[in-house]
Design a protein around this motif. Structure first.
Motif, mmCIF file in Angstrom:
data_model
loop_
_atom_site.group_PDB
_atom_site.id
_atom_site.type_symbol
_atom_site.label_atom_id
_atom_site.label_comp_id
_atom_site.label_asym_id
_atom_site.label_seq_id
_atom_site.Cartn_x
_atom_site.Cartn_y
_atom_site.Cartn_z
ATOM 1 N N UNK A 1 -1.734 6.671 -4.486
ATOM 2 C CA UNK A 1 -0.633 5.854 -5.015
ATOM 3 C C UNK A 1 -0.893 4.370 -4.775
ATOM 4 N N UNK A 2 -1.265 4.052 -3.528
ATOM 5 C CA UNK A 2 -1.503 2.640 -3.178
ATOM 6 C C UNK A 2 -2.650 2.057 -3.979
ATOM 7 N N UNK B 1 -2.428 -0.908 -11.420
ATOM 8 C CA UNK B 1 -1.523 -0.730 -12.560
ATOM 9 C C UNK B 1 -0.101 -1.214 -12.309
ATOM 10 N N UNK B 2 0.193 -1.586 -11.069
ATOM 11 C CA UNK B 2 1.490 -2.149 -10.726
ATOM 12 C C UNK B 2 2.646 -1.154 -10.896
ATOM 13 N N UNK C 1 9.105 -14.127 -8.233
ATOM 14 C CA UNK C 1 10.119 -13.365 -7.498
ATOM 15 C C UNK C 1 10.007 -11.876 -7.819
ATOM 16 N N UNK C 2 9.881 -11.579 -9.113
ATOM 17 C CA UNK C 2 9.753 -10.170 -9.517
ATOM 18 C C UNK C 2 8.491 -9.553 -8.927
ATOM 19 N N UNK D 1 6.206 -5.767 -5.701
ATOM 20 C CA UNK D 1 5.517 -5.727 -4.418
ATOM 21 C C UNK D 1 6.103 -4.732 -3.416
ATOM 22 N N UNK D 2 7.311 -4.257 -3.667
ATOM 23 C CA UNK D 2 7.914 -3.275 -2.776
ATOM 24 C C UNK D 2 7.861 -1.907 -3.457
#
Lengths: 459, 459
Positions: free
Chosen positions: A389-390, A396-397, B76-77, B83-84
């Protein structure tokens, strides 16, 4: 603003020819009910203020709907703003001085009593109905009580609530471009042609919001005002017409369902010399997806008359100044979103069972890849899956982790939200570092080595 | 919503301790006048509805301001949503059912007569003023007439204009997350902690909008409601505190100008157990940039009480359900934008002449590279420059063409909008395929071969 809506907004649909009945039958593949249900069930779109009983005509976008909107807006910006050398993006306030709407005709266009046909929901000027018969659907004696009705939402700005402090929520983004035209000219000295582009919310107090997000009271527009020399409008118009099609294709919108409607002279706003409505076969019927209009110099001339300030463009070669003419392509994010979903909605049979999936192109899919540990209560599987996943998230975000329910249920979920690939980590993965990659469209599964995973998904 | 604003919005600034006076003197490097003037002159920010005489408290963003906003929102996005792993973006409507604001306290918090201090503009509840003396600035007898004042903009939704159809423009985006909390839980089965994030417009009918875009009537928020187990809030709070600083650094905001203010017990909203106001040394004084608040389960409990629907989270391990607690980081796009510009604003001396430039980091700069033909009336220069422009645009996207005025004037223009590099095509370019690259920060110029140009700019 597209011509049909524009005429309705301006109280001009006297002949009713542009008003849209609640639904029309066409060869649509997905019913409106199925689309609404999928959107709600899978986290695309919820009723606005739902937990408090809702607020008619408003919609809240869930995680997948937000992402899909973001994908559509980003493609639009890339295509029409970044992709053009002569495009200036602006972002004007939703609350504007009411003089804007007096000059544009939006405030005064509503002084007539309006009625609504209870049968087809067309909104009509009462004084234009002959023989008590609806000019749209033909029904007799089916009208609501007449009412003075302004489709703009009214509010008061400042501490005093009186006529002077009245302001409106903009019913279109277009006026933000016209009112800033001079600022941009003064700051950037653009050559003609050049365009002003804007993405933002607009509001219309529809008497009967309907057809899911198609006709809502709050919506998001993406509009361009493209300023041209008066005698060159035809070339620009043609250029835009082609680009609109190219853009729709980028979103994966089914071109078989897109139809150009040349709006005839008698149906166009009086100032427009040519308008094409791009219609789409929506689940609720063929209806306007977006508009492309040649608006002459109507809007800038209105501002010039209202403010006394010159809206003329001074050619750099010293030739005679003139008020530029305008080509206006007007897109609605929500209607595009509905067209994207309608085009993507697919049903097939897999092993005798019906399967629903969204065949979204990669740039539209809210989630690009999903990662499943085969079982959620085996730490060694979960750990390995987290690793994968990471790794994928870095590339691919938009990667989704899903360990809820059995694999079949998870596949159905990802199919319904249009995830192109799902990756499953099973016990064999622990032994030989391979995973199963399943394609949404074919449902075929392939074992792939983890180190080749990104490349394999990309191709 | 940050605590200071929240208390003011809720009519709770009885003691006045959170109200901000019109200006305070600090060691700011740029005056508000200079910042406003640069923003207007260079196409960042214009007065809203300017051509019609304006509409107080509204601002229109020109091409460069729109791009800067877009850069801030995208960062920010990227940082807080993409990012989370446990963040869900939503996009709720601006118009919400009025029950939302009744339950949240925003509608009822305004039933007291308010006055405004004419000296420091603090807005105060009349019944809390003792001895006719302003508790903020100490001036006596300087109050406006008392007035029932609700800071929410009111409108009517639907064809009938009466008490039942009243609705408000949201004064914060936060309630959109709370009202959709259950939808997201039902659709996505998130583990705790998880967050709901939203970017969108909010509106407050400020009595005296002021200090440029700092206190406007229409603004854009970026908020997260981060749901946690009650006994784990402190860890999450600390995590967020650090991430806020990391994010501000990504925007190039001067950390010397950022100050954490631990809001003391007596100044916090009654439901909040800890709040940090992140203050910034703005040109008009030290003032709140953003807020980080621990809101307990106040909001979800309000919704539970108002709707009778359970807001409990059911842990997957079968343990006792509970209403999650919330950490709320609340950012305003415009205040961040002001902080970015304030941090970037620089003046130096070059050959005895003062130069103003914006030292923006690359991710914030609205234009990444500018391309100049040395002279605009030499077709061979212009043609070569267009070639270079096209090549760079493919790689850097935000590339500006500028052939207006002499080179010195063009450099000053690019310096003032923060363009990191400018590329000039001169006669030598036609001979040896080299161009001049000038760095904004050092003003040093280097001749670079065209084929090495992209690489050279990147490094």
């Amino acid at each position: 603003v597209s011509s049909g809506d524009e005429k309705q907004l301006m109280g001009q649909e006297a002949d009713g020819s542009q008003a849209e009945p609640a639904s029309r039958s066409v060869g649509a593949d997905v019913s409106l009910e199925d689309l609404v249900s999928l959107c709600k069930r899978r986290g695309f779109i919820y009723q606005g203020s739902e937990i408090y009983g809702g607020l008619a005509g408003t919609w809240d976008y869930g995680p997948l709907g937000s992402q899909l909107k973001r994908n559509i807006i980003n493609e639009w910006l890339k295509f029409f703003v970044d992709g053009w050398d002569d495009m200036y993006q602006i972002d004007a306030a939703i609350l504007m001085n009411k003089k804007v709407w007096e000059a544009s005709g939006h405030a005064s266009g509503f002084n007539d009593p309006m009625v609504e046909c209870n049968n087809c929901h067309a909104r009509l000027r009462q004084d234009h109905i002959e023989n008590n018969k609806c000019p749209v659907c033909g029904k007799e004696n089916e009208f609501s009580e007449p009412r003075q009705f302004n489709m703009m939402f009214k509010t008061n700005v400042g501490p005093v609530e009186d006529e002077n402090s009245v302001s409106y929520l903009r019913p279109e983004t277009a006026q933000g471009m016209f009112t800033n035209y001079k600022n941009v000219i003064d700051n950037f000295y653009p050559d003609l042609p050049f365009g002003l582009a804007q993405v933002g919310k607009a509001f219309r107090n529809e008497i009967s919001p309907r057809d899911f997000v198609f006709r809502a009271r709050e919506f998001e527009q993406m509009e361009v005002e493209y300023f041209v020399e008066p005698n060159k409008w035809e070339d620009s118009f043609e250029h835009w017409r082609k680009d609109v099609h190219a853009f729709l294709e980028k979103l994966g919108i089914d071109k078989e369902k897109v139809h150009e409607l040349e709006v005839p002279d008698e149906d166009r706003a009086h100032y427009s010399k040519r308008t094409i409505d791009f219609e789409f076969d929506f689940p609720h019927g063929k209806a306007e997806l977006l508009g492309l209009a040649y608006r002459t110099n109507f809007d800038l001339t209105n501002i010039q008359n209202a403010t006394g300030k010159s809206m003329e463009y001074r050619p750099k070669d010293g030739s005679t100044p003139f008020v530029p003419h305008v080509i206006e392509p007007s897109f609605g994010v929500e209607r595009l979103l509905m067209a994207v979903l309608t085009s993507a909605y697919s049903v097939d049979e897999q092993n005798g069972e019906q399967r629903t999936y969204l065949k979204l192109p990669l740039n539209m899919a809210p989630v690009k890849v999903a990662v499943f540990p085969l079982l959620k209560n085996k730490p060694e599987l979960t750990e390995k899956a987290k690793e994968v996943y990471k790794m994928l998230k870095e590339e691919f975000n938009f990667v989704m982790w899903d360990d809820n329910g059995n694999i079949g249920k998870r596949y159905r979920r990802q199919d319904e939200i249009g995830t192109p690939y799902t990756v499953t980590i099973d016990f064999q993965s622990l032994e030989d570092n391979t995973v199963t990659v399943r394609s949404r469209d074919t449902t075929e599964q392939q074992r792939v080595e983890v180190q080749n995973l990104s490349g394999s998904i990309r191709s």
